[in-house]
Design an enzyme around this catalytic site. Sequence first.
Site, PDB file in Angstrom:
ATOM      1  N   CYS A 168      33.898  35.037  32.108  1.00 30.17           N
ATOM      2  CA  CYS A 168      34.465  35.169  33.448  1.00 30.17           C
ATOM      3  C   CYS A 168      34.654  36.635  33.807  1.00 30.17           C
ATOM      4  CB  CYS A 168      35.785  34.423  33.534  1.00 30.17           C
ATOM      5  SG  CYS A 168      36.533  34.569  35.163  1.00 30.17           S
ATOM      6  N   CYS A 171      37.775  37.315  35.874  1.00 29.68           N
ATOM      7  CA  CYS A 171      39.051  37.320  35.152  1.00 29.68           C
ATOM      8  C   CYS A 171      39.207  38.607  34.354  1.00 29.68           C
ATOM      9  CB  CYS A 171      39.133  36.164  34.149  1.00 29.68           C
ATOM     10  SG  CYS A 171      38.457  34.639  34.735  1.00 29.68           S
ATOM     11  N   ASP A 172      38.140  39.045  33.713  1.00 32.98           N
ATOM     12  CA  ASP A 172      38.272  40.083  32.687  1.00 32.98           C
ATOM     13  C   ASP A 172      37.579  41.405  33.026  1.00 32.98           C
ATOM     14  OD1 ASP A 172      39.543  38.129  31.164  1.00 32.98           O
ATOM     15  OD2 ASP A 172      37.662  37.443  30.286  1.00 32.98           O
TER      16      ASP A 172
END
Length: 348
Positions: A168, A171-172
């Site tokens: 992701c 997300c990261d």
Amino acid sequence: MTEKVIIIGSGPAGWASAIYSARAALQPLVFEGAITEENRLAGTLPLGQLALTTEVENYPGFPAGDLSAYLANAIAEDKRRLMAPPSKEGATGPELMELMRQQAVNFGTRIITEDIVDVDFNTQPFKLTASDGKIYESHAVIVATGARANYLGLPSEEKYKNRGVSACAVCDGALPRFRNRPLAVVGGGDSAVEEADYLSKFASTVYMIHRRDQLRASKIMAKRAMDNPKIQVLWNTTLAEVLGNDKDGVTGVRLQSTAGGPDVVKDVTGVFMAIGHTPNAAFLKNKLALTEKKYIRWTTPARTYTSVEGVFAAGDVADDYYRQAITAAGSGCMAALDAERWLAAKGL
Ligand code: NAP
């Protein structure tokens, strides 16, 4: 208390089911999923895969434009704080999902932030066991649990999950370890391009590692990859091993050519997997018929019926073909209408 309809899942299919069944006075109860570390690592937190994406450019009704004024009065303030800064690109995935959730709430949907971990479809009403241990009863059930990102299954990939290996980018991707450093994305589909394009905002170079000599991505997305000077596609290449150490996490990748020749090592600080998805149907423990690919089997053409009467399926957990936000929402609407008609026919 026996519910009329329980909806399991909180992506576009789940919320569309909730909006339609709430407006049909079925007082739906949605299990949106539990907020746990396990779900975070698996990519199965509430709001589903769209909450893990960036701009959503193809969901009808959200052309590019500044939505901030609309979002400011459509979404509850405590939810707005979690959103990205206003964007000129139209709705982002998380925004779209919060809008759908809010719309379902506005019509009286009740929400429980737990997973369903077991089902009993042998009795009527059906019995569902939640991750808090409680058992819920419902006459009809709509399964809309979506799908999750796949990993290759390499031991080194598992070892460095959360330490440079991710599925992701949204997300990261903004973590310091990925800034101005070379990164790798594995895959050649729309998701891989989307991840690579997003990461190119932070990375020095993004290597797209693709096992064939042609992208699977749609033409518009493939062009985006080709036109991005920071993205370098490594054709006919597979990821053999994620390299790293305990102190730094991921430091590189060892790549194999599908055409033979020696392995190549590239220094990267992050590896993002974008190699397709697995439907979230394991919790059903085969109590609904599945397809060969383990998706829930729709048993009647153009209906959301499953192998159990009174249980309906919507979205990516049953669809291995279209897998779009709009088709998931569409089948969520269908499932609500199917459930409503089934309940009416049974006098429930
Ligand atoms: P996908 O289209 O199935 O692509 C998966 C990619 O991973 C393929 O390139 C595949 O290679 C590769 N792959 C699969 N298994 C692999 C393995 N074991 N080792 C190496 N490579 C492997 O999945 P997706 O990109 O996640 O897209 C899923 C759906 O969502 C699609 O319908 C897509 O259109 C949609 N989507 C749309 C957008 C958008 O429109 N903006 C964004 C994201 C996703 P091969 O090509 O060789 O099979």
